[in-house]
Design a protein around this motif. Structure first.
Motif, mmCIF file in Angstrom:
data_model
loop_
_atom_site.group_PDB
_atom_site.id
_atom_site.type_symbol
_atom_site.label_atom_id
_atom_site.label_comp_id
_atom_site.label_asym_id
_atom_site.label_seq_id
_atom_site.Cartn_x
_atom_site.Cartn_y
_atom_site.Cartn_z
ATOM 1 N N LYS A 1 0.828 -1.210 0.000
ATOM 2 C CA LYS A 1 0.000 0.000 0.000
ATOM 3 C C LYS A 1 0.860 1.256 0.000
ATOM 4 C CE LYS A 1 -3.983 -2.020 2.323
ATOM 5 N NZ LYS A 1 -4.808 -1.999 3.540
ATOM 6 N N LEU A 2 1.975 1.209 0.729
ATOM 7 C CA LEU A 2 2.892 2.347 0.777
ATOM 8 C C LEU A 2 3.469 2.637 -0.604
ATOM 9 C CD1 LEU A 2 4.496 4.490 2.354
ATOM 10 C CD2 LEU A 2 6.199 2.719 2.845
ATOM 11 N N ALA B 1 0.757 4.245 -2.641
ATOM 12 C CA ALA B 1 0.505 5.631 -2.219
ATOM 13 C C ALA B 1 1.602 6.557 -2.738
ATOM 14 C CB ALA B 1 0.413 5.706 -0.697
ATOM 15 N N ILE B 2 2.854 6.090 -2.722
ATOM 16 C CA ILE B 2 3.958 6.910 -3.232
ATOM 17 C C ILE B 2 3.835 7.074 -4.741
ATOM 18 C CG2 ILE B 2 6.461 6.966 -3.594
ATOM 19 C CD1 ILE B 2 6.685 5.607 -0.805
ATOM 20 N N SER B 3 3.481 5.990 -5.450
ATOM 21 C CA SER B 3 3.374 6.074 -6.914
ATOM 22 C C SER B 3 2.245 6.993 -7.357
ATOM 23 C CB SER B 3 3.215 4.687 -7.532
ATOM 24 O OG SER B 3 1.937 4.166 -7.241
ATOM 25 N N THR B 4 1.194 7.096 -6.547
ATOM 26 C CA THR B 4 0.077 7.984 -6.881
ATOM 27 C C THR B 4 0.230 9.349 -6.215
ATOM 28 O OG1 THR B 4 -1.249 7.108 -5.053
ATOM 29 C CG2 THR B 4 -1.546 6.082 -7.232
ATOM 30 N N ARG C 1 -1.258 9.780 2.911
ATOM 31 C CA ARG C 1 -1.538 8.356 3.163
ATOM 32 C C ARG C 1 -0.235 7.584 3.338
ATOM 33 N NH1 ARG C 1 -4.104 4.409 5.337
ATOM 34 N NH2 ARG C 1 -4.475 2.589 4.048
ATOM 35 N N ALA C 2 0.772 7.916 2.534
ATOM 36 C CA ALA C 2 2.073 7.247 2.628
ATOM 37 C C ALA C 2 2.692 7.459 4.007
ATOM 38 C CB ALA C 2 3.010 7.753 1.542
ATOM 39 N N ALA C 3 2.554 8.646 4.566
ATOM 40 C CA ALA C 3 3.096 8.918 5.896
ATOM 41 C C ALA C 3 2.376 8.091 6.966
ATOM 42 C CB ALA C 3 2.976 10.409 6.213
ATOM 43 N N GLN C 4 1.059 7.960 6.831
ATOM 44 C CA GLN C 4 0.292 7.131 7.774
ATOM 45 C C GLN C 4 0.744 5.676 7.691
ATOM 46 O OE1 GLN C 4 -3.711 7.824 6.477
ATOM 47 N NE2 GLN C 4 -3.946 9.716 7.660
#
Length: 172
Positions: free
Chosen positions: A144-145, A148-151, A156-159
């Motif tokens: 998921k990380l 989130a980074i790719s998008t 969200r990536a930080a969470q």
């Protein structure tokens, strides 16, 4: 007063759309009222049920799906007697057996809505997860990380990063 249930009991002219049963001292009386007379008595007609987005989506499904066998869309659950047309109309299955009966359509529906039929959601972790359960959870969070980074969803990536850090074993 009119005895015909299709005609308003009050005005005797308009079509009865509300049928009101009143019980007073164990005596039941039925009134057939038009909209105007019902409103004057303070009786409101129930609003039609609101359609959910899923119900609207299901109602747009037309004809047999690609790869469906002949007569497949006429299937009915042998346990609760729900037809596929009934499922499309209200967006709800009748019983657990419907999942098996409408398996083909549900897989196609899930594929269209979610992009797949394999569950990739949250993984339950018991209060004291084993190493393999923790690793499985970490793999899902890392996946998921990356997404989130790719998008470029950095919030969200930080969470997700914080969740990963809380699950990773502390090495010193």
């Amino acid at each position: 007063m009119s005895e015909d249930p299709r005609v308003c009991s009050e005005c005797g002219a308009a079509e009865a759309v509300v049928h009101l049963t009143q019980i007073v001292d164990d005596v039941a009386s039925v009134l057939h009222l038009c909209e105007k007379c019902a409103a004057s008595r303070g009786v409101n007609q129930p609003s039609p049920p609101a359609h959910s987005p899923l119900t609207d989506f299901l109602s747009q499904m037309t004809g047999p799906e690609e790869g469906a066998e002949a007569g497949e869309e006429d299937r009915t659950c042998t346990f609760c007697s729900l037809s596929f047309a009934g499922f499309r109309e209200n967006g709800r299955l009748g019983c657990p057996h419907c999942y098996t009966t409408f398996d083909f359509y549900l897989k196609n529906l899930l594929r269209r809505i979610h992009g797949g039929v394999q569950h990739v959601g949250k993984v339950y972790l018991p209060p004291d997860p084993t190493v393999s359960e923790r690793e499985q959870r970490l793999q899902g969070l890392r996946r998921k990380l990356r997404y989130a980074i790719s998008t470029e969803d950095f919030e969200r990536a930080a969470q997700l990063r914080d969740q990963i850090r809380s699950l990773e074993p502390v090495t010193r």
